[in-house]
Write a protein that holds these residues in place. Structure first.
Motif, short mmCIF file in Angstrom:
data_model
loop_
_atom_site.label_atom_id
_atom_site.label_comp_id
_atom_site.label_asym_id
_atom_site.label_seq_id
_atom_site.Cartn_x
_atom_site.Cartn_y
_atom_site.Cartn_z
N HIS A 61 15.09 20.57 46.92
CA HIS A 61 15.32 19.33 47.66
C HIS A 61 16.31 19.56 48.81
O HIS A 61 16.13 19.06 49.92
CB HIS A 61 15.82 18.24 46.70
N MET A 62 17.36 20.35 48.52
CA MET A 62 18.35 20.66 49.57
C MET A 62 17.68 21.38 50.73
O MET A 62 17.93 21.09 51.89
CB MET A 62 19.44 21.58 49.01
N THR A 86 15.57 18.93 52.77
CA THR A 86 16.27 17.89 53.53
C THR A 86 17.40 18.44 54.40
O THR A 86 17.97 17.70 55.19
CB THR A 86 16.90 16.86 52.56
N LYS A 107 20.25 19.29 53.33
CA LYS A 107 21.56 18.89 52.78
C LYS A 107 22.31 20.11 52.27
O LYS A 107 21.70 21.03 51.70
CB LYS A 107 21.35 17.94 51.60
N THR A 108 23.63 20.11 52.43
CA THR A 108 24.43 21.18 51.84
C THR A 108 24.61 20.87 50.35
O THR A 108 24.45 19.71 49.94
CB THR A 108 25.83 21.25 52.47
N GLU A 163 26.97 18.00 49.95
CA GLU A 163 26.36 16.70 50.29
C GLU A 163 25.43 16.22 49.17
O GLU A 163 25.44 15.05 48.79
CB GLU A 163 25.55 16.81 51.60
N TYR A 164 24.63 17.16 48.67
CA TYR A 164 23.70 16.80 47.58
C TYR A 164 24.50 16.34 46.36
O TYR A 164 24.19 15.30 45.76
CB TYR A 164 22.82 18.01 47.22
N HIS A 176 26.13 12.88 46.75
CA HIS A 176 25.14 11.81 46.67
C HIS A 176 24.67 11.62 45.22
O HIS A 176 24.58 10.50 44.72
CB HIS A 176 23.96 12.15 47.60
#
Ligand SMILES: [Fe+2]
Ligand SMILES: [Fe+2]
Length: 201
Positions: free
Chosen positions: A146-147, A150, A152-153, A156-157, A160
Motif C-alpha cells: 500500500h505504501m 500511494t 506514503k512513507t 505517514e502510513y 494514519h
C-alpha cells in the motif's frame, strides 16, 4: 481463486471471472488477493456467528471494486462500489433481492467513512473481515504494498493507521462481532505496538 466456493454457490466463481480484470486494475493491496483473504475471514466468522454466505461471499469478493471508479470524484469507494456492482451481479445471475443485500454490505464496509451503518449480520461480518486484513503480522506485507502504491512513507502510513484504528477502537467500532473481538483484538494490539514503533511514538 484458491478456494472455488462451488460447494456454497457456483455463482461466486462466475462472479470472480467477471470482476477479475476490475480487481486487478485497482492495485495489489486491494486486489484479488485481498478479496480472497477477506472471503476466507468472512467464512470463518460466519461459521461462528451464522450468516448467509450467498450474500456475504460475493459482497466480500467485490467490496473494494469502487476503487476502480474513484478517479478524482471524491466519493468514497464504498458508495461507488455499491452503485456500480449491480451489472456484475446480474451477469453472475444474482436476483434483485440478493443484489440489494449485497449492495448494503458494500456501501457499509468502510466504517471510517460516515456513510451507511452496517445493519445486517453479513454487513457487520464484512467490516470485521476487512479489518482483519489490516491487523496481525500477516498484514504487514500488504501495508508495504500500500505504501508503494500511494507513495506514503512508513511513518505517514503508521501515523494514519494508528489515528484511524485508535478512534474506531475508542468508539467501539473496530470489530462489530463478538467472535472477531475475541479472536482478533490481541492481533490488533500487537499490530498497534508495531506501528507505534514505526511512528516513533
Ligand atoms: Fe474498502
Ligand atoms: Fe477491503
Amino acid at each position: 481463486m484458491k478456494h472455488s466456493y462451488g460447494h456454497i454457490d457456483k455463482r461466486i466463481k462466475k462472479l470472480f471471472d467477471i470482476v477479475r480484470p476490475v480487481l486487478e486494475s485497482i492495485g495489489e493491496s486491494h486486489g484479488p488477493l485481498h478479496a480472497e483473504r477477506v472471503m476466507q475471514f468472512c467464512e470463518e466468522l460466519a461459521a461462528e456467528e451464522g450468516a448467509n454466505l450467498k450474500i456475504l461471499l460475493p459482497a466480500a469478493l467485490i467490496h473494494d471494486i469502487g476503487l476502480a471508479f474513484e478517479g478524482s470524484s471524491g466519493t468514497n469507494h464504498s458508495v461507488l462500489g455499491s452503485e456500480n456492482c449491480g451489472e456484475y451481479l446480474r451477469l453472475a445471475s444474482y436476483n434483485r433481492d440478493e443484489i440489494i443485500r449485497i449492495k448494503h454490505c458494500i456501501a457499509a464496509h468502510n466504517v471510517r467513512h460516515e456513510s451507511v451503518e452496517p445493519r445486517t449480520k453479513e454487513a457487520r461480518i464484512l467490516v470485521d473481515a476487512d479489518t482483519r486484513d489490516k491487523v496481525g503480522e500477516d498484514s504487514i506485507p500488504r501495508a508495504l504494498k500500500h505504501m508503494k502504491e500511494t507513495g506514503k512513507t512508513p511513518k505517514e502510513y503508521a501515523d494514519h493507521w494508528i489515528e484511524v484504528r485508535e478512534r474506531l477502537c475508542f468508539e467501539g467500532l473496530l470489530f462489530y462481532t463478538e467472535t472477531a473481538r475475541e479472536w482478533w483484538m490481541p492481533l490488533y494490539k500487537k499490530t498497534l505496538a508495531h506501528w507505534k514503533k514505526v511512528a516513533g511514538d
